[in-house]
Design a protein around this motif. Structure first.
Motif, PDB file in Angstrom:
ATOM      1  N   HIS A  86       0.820  -1.206   0.000  1.00  0.00           N
ATOM      2  CA  HIS A  86       0.000   0.000   0.000  1.00  0.00           C
ATOM      3  C   HIS A  86       0.851   1.252   0.000  1.00  0.00           C
ATOM      4  O   HIS A  86       0.623   2.180  -0.767  1.00  0.00           O
ATOM      5  CB  HIS A  86      -0.901   0.015   1.238  1.00  0.00           C
ATOM      6  N   CYS A 127     -15.787   0.561  -1.858  1.00  0.00           N
ATOM      7  CA  CYS A 127     -14.775   1.502  -1.357  1.00  0.00           C
ATOM      8  C   CYS A 127     -14.797   1.609   0.170  1.00  0.00           C
ATOM      9  O   CYS A 127     -13.838   2.125   0.757  1.00  0.00           O
ATOM     10  CB  CYS A 127     -14.966   2.881  -1.980  1.00  0.00           C
ATOM     11  N   GLU A 137      -8.812   3.782  -4.075  1.00  0.00           N
ATOM     12  CA  GLU A 137      -7.748   4.546  -3.421  1.00  0.00           C
ATOM     13  C   GLU A 137      -7.393   5.791  -4.230  1.00  0.00           C
ATOM     14  O   GLU A 137      -7.190   6.879  -3.671  1.00  0.00           O
ATOM     15  CB  GLU A 137      -6.516   3.682  -3.202  1.00  0.00           C
ATOM     16  N   TYR A 140     -10.082   8.365  -3.649  1.00  0.00           N
ATOM     17  CA  TYR A 140     -10.046   8.928  -2.298  1.00  0.00           C
ATOM     18  C   TYR A 140      -8.880   9.898  -2.142  1.00  0.00           C
ATOM     19  O   TYR A 140      -9.029  10.987  -1.571  1.00  0.00           O
ATOM     20  CB  TYR A 140      -9.945   7.825  -1.239  1.00  0.00           C
ATOM     21  N   PHE A 170      -9.291   4.443   4.510  1.00  0.00           N
ATOM     22  CA  PHE A 170      -8.090   4.650   3.705  1.00  0.00           C
ATOM     23  C   PHE A 170      -6.983   5.254   4.566  1.00  0.00           C
ATOM     24  O   PHE A 170      -7.232   5.802   5.631  1.00  0.00           O
ATOM     25  CB  PHE A 170      -8.383   5.594   2.526  1.00  0.00           C
TER      26      PHE A 170
END
Length: 309
Positions: A86, A127, A137, A140, A170
């Motif tokens: 990530h 999401c 992602e 966002y 997130f």
């Protein structure tokens, strides 16, 4: 010779497996012997061509210790890999680097991408789930980077409510509020003060009670700028929930009191993004070899050392 005399030649001094003390064979005239021979237990030994192979308990512990350490390394590597999957868009999770990699633009003069990002998030239920759609992602971070970077009065209406609906799902990237040469600096705010939360609560309460129609007074200006500076420079988790609400509730009426929360411009084009990990020549694991391969090699070496010939 008698049968008894030959017994010492028939039986070695110690039995191969149990190390029994040799017992004489009974003669034909002697009554049967029913007593159990004395028996002493030793760790098993194996004889082959006069070489003794001995199982070492200390080295047994060594291999288990090495295997345990190897397991810890593998788990730690898996955890790091999961995290990096990530955050290695940029090692520090920098918004400018995320934008370059994911293909979006941070531009306070163009809110169309932000509006489109909001529409995508609302239309994509996954999401807010553990397994997200591929572009969740990206959309966002488009929303969050503009929210944090651009002047509050340049953002779409109700953006604060929208971002709070998604931020827990997130990991935010880092970007400071952009510097505006036409504005002065906000007064310093101590995010580490023990009464920080109480001061901010008092400021938001004062704004609500006294500044809803006009924000020209020195008291309204001080309250608004405290909220503004705290919002941009303090850890969000430390702030009372009323800070976010107050900032956007009063951003229009108190627009004349906007101030800078940093003293230099932030140039997105010159941000240096961390390099990605170097892959091996074969295109697999980073240089240095596979962690699992190293673990297996370590275990094999440890196993070979357990037996001494």
């Amino acid at each position: 010779r008698s049968v008894v005399d030959l017994s010492s030649r028939i039986f070695p001094r110690r039995d191969r497996y149990t190390h029994r003390t040799p017992q004489p064979l009974p003669s034909s005239s002697s009554p049967p012997i029913h007593t159990r021979p004395t028996q002493t237990h030793y760790a098993p030994s194996f004889h082959s061509d006069n070489k003794m192979m001995t199982f070492s308990s200390s080295k047994s512990l060594t291999i288990f210790a090495l295997l345990f350490i190897s397991l810890v390394v593998v788990i730690d590597h898996a955890s790091a890999a999961s995290h990096d999957a990530h955050d290695d868009h940029g090692a520090a999770h920098i918004c400018a680097c995320e934008a370059k990699e994911m293909g979006f633009t941070i531009d306070c003069a163009n809110m169309a991408p932000v509006t489109a990002a909001v529409a995508y998030l609302k239309a994509t239920p996954s999401c807010v789930e553990t397994t997200k759609a591929a572009d969740c992602e990206k959309n966002y971070l488009t929303l969050q980077s503009h929210h944090d970077f651009c002047p509050p009065d340049s953002l779409p209406t109700n953006l604060e409510t929208i971002i709070h609906a998604y931020e827990e799902f997130f990991s935010d990237c880092f970007i400071p509020r952009q510097y505006n040469s036409k504005l002065g600096m906000c007064p310093a705010f101590d995010c580490a003060a023990s009464n920080m939360a109480a001061n901010l609560t008092a400021a938001t309460t004062f704004l609500t009670n006294n500044c809803t129609t006009a924000c020209a007074s020195a008291e309204c200006k001080a309250a608004f700028q405290s909220v503004y500076m705290a919002h941009d420079t303090c850890d969000e988790k430390m702030l009372p929930g009323t800070v976010e609400t107050a900032l956007h509730a009063f951003e229009d009426v108190c627009a004349a009191n906007n101030c800078n929360t940093r003293n230099t411009p932030y140039d997105l084009a010159t941000v240096v993004c961390p390099a990605a990990p170097v892959a091996s020549a074969a295109g697999g694991a980073p240089r240095g070899g596979s962690v699992m391969g190293n673990v297996l090699a370590l275990a094999a070496a440890a196993s070979a050392s357990v037996f001494v010939f």
